[in-house]
Design a protein around this motif. Structure first.
Motif, mmCIF file in Angstrom:
data_model
loop_
_atom_site.group_PDB
_atom_site.id
_atom_site.type_symbol
_atom_site.label_atom_id
_atom_site.label_comp_id
_atom_site.label_asym_id
_atom_site.label_seq_id
_atom_site.Cartn_x
_atom_site.Cartn_y
_atom_site.Cartn_z
ATOM 1 N N ALA A 19 55.158 0.948 -8.897
ATOM 2 C CA ALA A 19 54.017 0.241 -8.831
ATOM 3 C C ALA A 19 53.231 0.329 -8.152
ATOM 4 O O ALA A 19 52.093 0.333 -8.042
ATOM 5 N N MET B 126 49.999 -0.767 -9.857
ATOM 6 C CA MET B 126 49.224 -1.521 -9.719
ATOM 7 C C MET B 126 48.472 -0.797 -8.976
ATOM 8 O O MET B 126 47.058 -1.637 -9.892
ATOM 9 N N GLN C 19 54.708 3.741 -17.272
ATOM 10 C CA GLN C 19 54.837 2.549 -16.291
ATOM 11 C C GLN C 19 52.806 2.449 -16.170
ATOM 12 O O GLN C 19 52.162 1.433 -16.143
ATOM 13 N N THR D 109 52.107 -4.413 -2.637
ATOM 14 C CA THR D 109 53.113 -4.051 -4.398
ATOM 15 C C THR D 109 54.468 -3.397 -4.556
ATOM 16 O O THR D 109 55.650 -3.506 -4.809
ATOM 17 N N SER D 110 54.607 -2.182 -3.758
ATOM 18 C CA SER D 110 55.051 -1.133 -3.718
ATOM 19 C C SER D 110 56.366 -1.358 -2.941
ATOM 20 O O SER D 110 57.352 -1.822 -2.923
ATOM 21 N N ASN E 71 58.182 -4.643 -3.643
ATOM 22 C CA ASN E 71 59.161 -4.414 -4.664
ATOM 23 C C ASN E 71 60.542 -3.663 -4.029
ATOM 24 O O ASN E 71 61.526 -3.790 -4.431
#
Length: 449
Positions: free
Chosen positions: A68, A72, A152, A250-251, A254
Motif C-alpha cells: 500500500a 496508495m 496492485q 495507510t501502509s 494495514n
C-alpha cells in the motif's frame, strides 16, 4: 485490446463513477473467488491443510500493507497530476511508484524465505505436518510476492487514469489459470506429482506472474500515463517523499491491522488448529463484502483525486453521496447473507461436524458489522483521494488495536472463542460511525472554504 478511459472530470457523476467502479468491484469479486478457489481445493485435503494456509496467509496479508505504500501514494499523486493536466509529472510519479514497489516486494520476499520457520513459529501451531506445510506455503507465496505487489500498483495507476477494465481483464485471466492449476498441482493430475499445499502455493504465484505480464501489455497500450513513464530513470526522492507521505499512514495502518489479527490468531490457536481453519475460511467468506467495498473505494479515490486536482469540490461531494448510497445497499445485502445463510455457505468449504458450528457462529457475528465496515472502507477511499490518509489511519489503528484487550476480556466470559469474533465486530461498527462522521465534518468545512 483497447480500453477507453472513463472521464471523471466532466458529465453526470453517477454514470462516470459507476463505469469506473463496476470493473473494480468485479475485479474484487474475482479476487475473492481467486482466494476461495484455493480454500475449496485445500479444504478437500482437510482442516489441517486449511490451518497451515491460514497461518502462512497472514504474512501475505501483512505484505499488502507494505504494498500500500507505493500503491496508495502512486494512485493518489497520479490522479492529482492528471486532474491538473500535468501528464509528464504523472508519468514520473508512476515510474517512481513502480520502482518502490519492486524494491519492497523483493525485500519482503527474501525476508520470508530466510525466516520462514520463526515466522510460522509465532502462531504456536500444534501439529508438525501443519507447521511444515505452513512454512512451505509461506516461502513460495511470499517469495514470489513481487508479482502481487506490481499488480496492485499497476491497478492503482491505471485506475487513477480512469482505466479500471485492464485490472478486470488481467485478474479474470489469473483466476481462470488458478482454477485450472489448483487441482492439477494439488492432487497431481496427469504428469504432475501430488503436491498438496505446495501445489496451491505454486499455482497462486504462477497465476499472479501471468497477471503481471498482462498488466505490462495494457501499460504498453495506455495513452494517458505510461507514454511518460521511464522505469529505468534515477529515483526522484522528492516524488518518493510526496508519495510516501500519502501512502505511509495507510501502509502502517494495514500492517498494524494484520499484526493485530496475528495476535488474535494466537488467541484463536488456543482453541486448536480447527479454530484457525475456521478463522481462515470465515475471513475469506466475509471478504465478499470488504473486498468489494475496497474495490469501490479505489474508484472513489480516483474520482476524488482527479476532481481535487481540478479544484472541483462540488463534484467530489456529489460523487461521495452517490458512492455511499451504493455501498449502503451492498453492505445491507452482505449483512443479511451472512446472518441468514451461514450454514450452507460455510459447508461449501468445510463440512466436518466439529467445525461447522464454529463457522456458523463466526459468520453470524461478523455479519452484524458488514454495513459499517463497507462505509468505513469507502470513506477511507474518499479521504485518500484528497491526499488525507491520516484520519482513516488514526481511527483504524486506535480501534483495531482495541480488539486485543477486548478479545482478551471477552474470552474469559461464557462467550469463549466467540468473544474474539465479537471484538472484531464491535470495533468495526465504531470505526465506521466515527470515520463517516469525521468525513462529513471535513466536507462541511471544505464547502465553507
Amino acid at each position: 485490446m483497447k480500453t477507453k478511459n472513463v472521464d471523471l472530470l466532466h458529465g453526470p457523476v453517477l454514470p462516470a463513477l459507476t463505469r469506473l467502479a463496476i470493473p473494480i468491484m468485479t475485479t474484487s469479486l474475482i479476487q475473492m473467488a481467486y482466494n476461495l478457489t484455493d480454500m475449496i481445493w485445500i479444504g478437500k485435503i482437510g482442516s489441517n491443510a486449511l490451518a497451515a494456509v491460514g497461518a502462512a496467509g497472514m504474512f501475505m496479508w501483512l505484505s499488502n500493507g507494505l504494498a500500500a505504500l507505493s500503491r496508495m501514494g502512486g494512485q493518489v499523486k497520479v490522479g492529482h497530476t492528471l486532474g491538473a493536466e500535468e501528464y509528464d509529472t504523472a508519468g514520473r510519479y508512476a515510474a517512481n511508484a513502480l520502482q518502490l514497489t519492486l524494491f519492497c516486494g523483493l525485500l519482503y520476499g527474501l525476508i520470508c524465505i530466510l525466516f520462514a520457520r520463526p515466522l510460522i513459529g509465532f502462531f504456536n501451531l500444534h501439529t508438525p505436518s501443519v507447521i511444515a506445510d505452513a512454512e512451505i506455503y509461506l516461502m513460495i507465496t511470499c517469495g514470489g510476492v513481487v508479482f502481487s505487489f506490481l499488480n496492485q500498483t499497476l491497478t492503482g495507476i491505471l485506475t487513477a487514469a480512469g482505466n479500471s477494465k485492464a485490472s478486470l481483464l488481467a485478474t479474470s485471466t489469473g483466476l481462470v489459470i488458478n482454477i485450472v492449476l489448483d487441482p492439477v498441482l494439488i492432487f497431481g493430475i496427469g504428469p504432475f506429482p501430488v503436491m498438496g499445499v505446495m501445489g496451491a502455493a505454486i499455482a497462486t504465484v504462477l497465476a499472479q506472474s501471468i497477471v503481471t505480464a498482462m498488466f505490462y501489455y495494457f501499460a504498453k497500450k495506455d495513452t494517458v500515463v505510461f507514454p511518460y513513464v521511464n522505469l529505468f530513470c534515477r529515483p526522484d526522492f522528492s516524488l518518493l517523499k510526496a508519495m510516501m507521505k500519502i501512502g505511509l499512514p495507510t501502509s502502517i495502518q494495514n500492517m498494524i491491522f494484520t499484526g493485530i489479527s496475528m495476535i488474535l490468531a494466537r488467541f484463536v490457536s488456543g482453541y486448536g488448529d480447527a479454530a484457525i481453519a475456521v478463522q481462515k475460511v470465515g475471513s475469506q467468506i466475509e471478504s465478499i463484502s470488504w473486498m468489494t467495498a475496497d474495490g469501490f473505494a479505489a474508484a472513489v479515490n480516483s474520482f476524488t483525486a482527479q476532481n481535487y486536482g481540478a479544484n472541483n469540490q462540488k463534484r467530489i461531494h456529489r460523487g461521495y453521496s452517490c458512492a455511499m448510497g451504493i455501498v449502503f445497499l451492498w453492505g445491507t445485502f452482505c449483512t443479511l447473507l451472512l446472518i441468514l445463510l451461514p450454514a450452507p455457505i460455510f459447508r461449501i468449504f468445510i463440512s466436518e461436524a466439529k467445525i461447522l458450528p464454529m463457522g456458523i457462529d463466526y459468520l453470524k457475528i461478523l455479519g452484524v458489522s458488514q454495513l459499517f465496515m463497507c462505509a468505513e472502507i469507502t470513506t477511507a477511499g474518499a479521504f485518500a483521494g484528497y491526499g488525507r490518509t491520516m484520519p482513516p489511519s488514526i481511527i483504524g489503528i486506535i480501534f483495531t488495536a482495541a480488539r486485543i484487550p477486548l478479545a482478551a476480556a471477552l474470552i474469559q466470559t461464557p462467550l469463549g472463542l466467540n468473544g474474539i469474533w465479537w471484538s472484531i465486530t464491535l470495533s468495526s461498527i465504531v470505526k465506521g460511525v466515527l470515520l463517516c462522521t469525521w468525513f462529513f465534518c471535513y466536507q462541511k468545512k471544505s464547502r465553507n472554504c
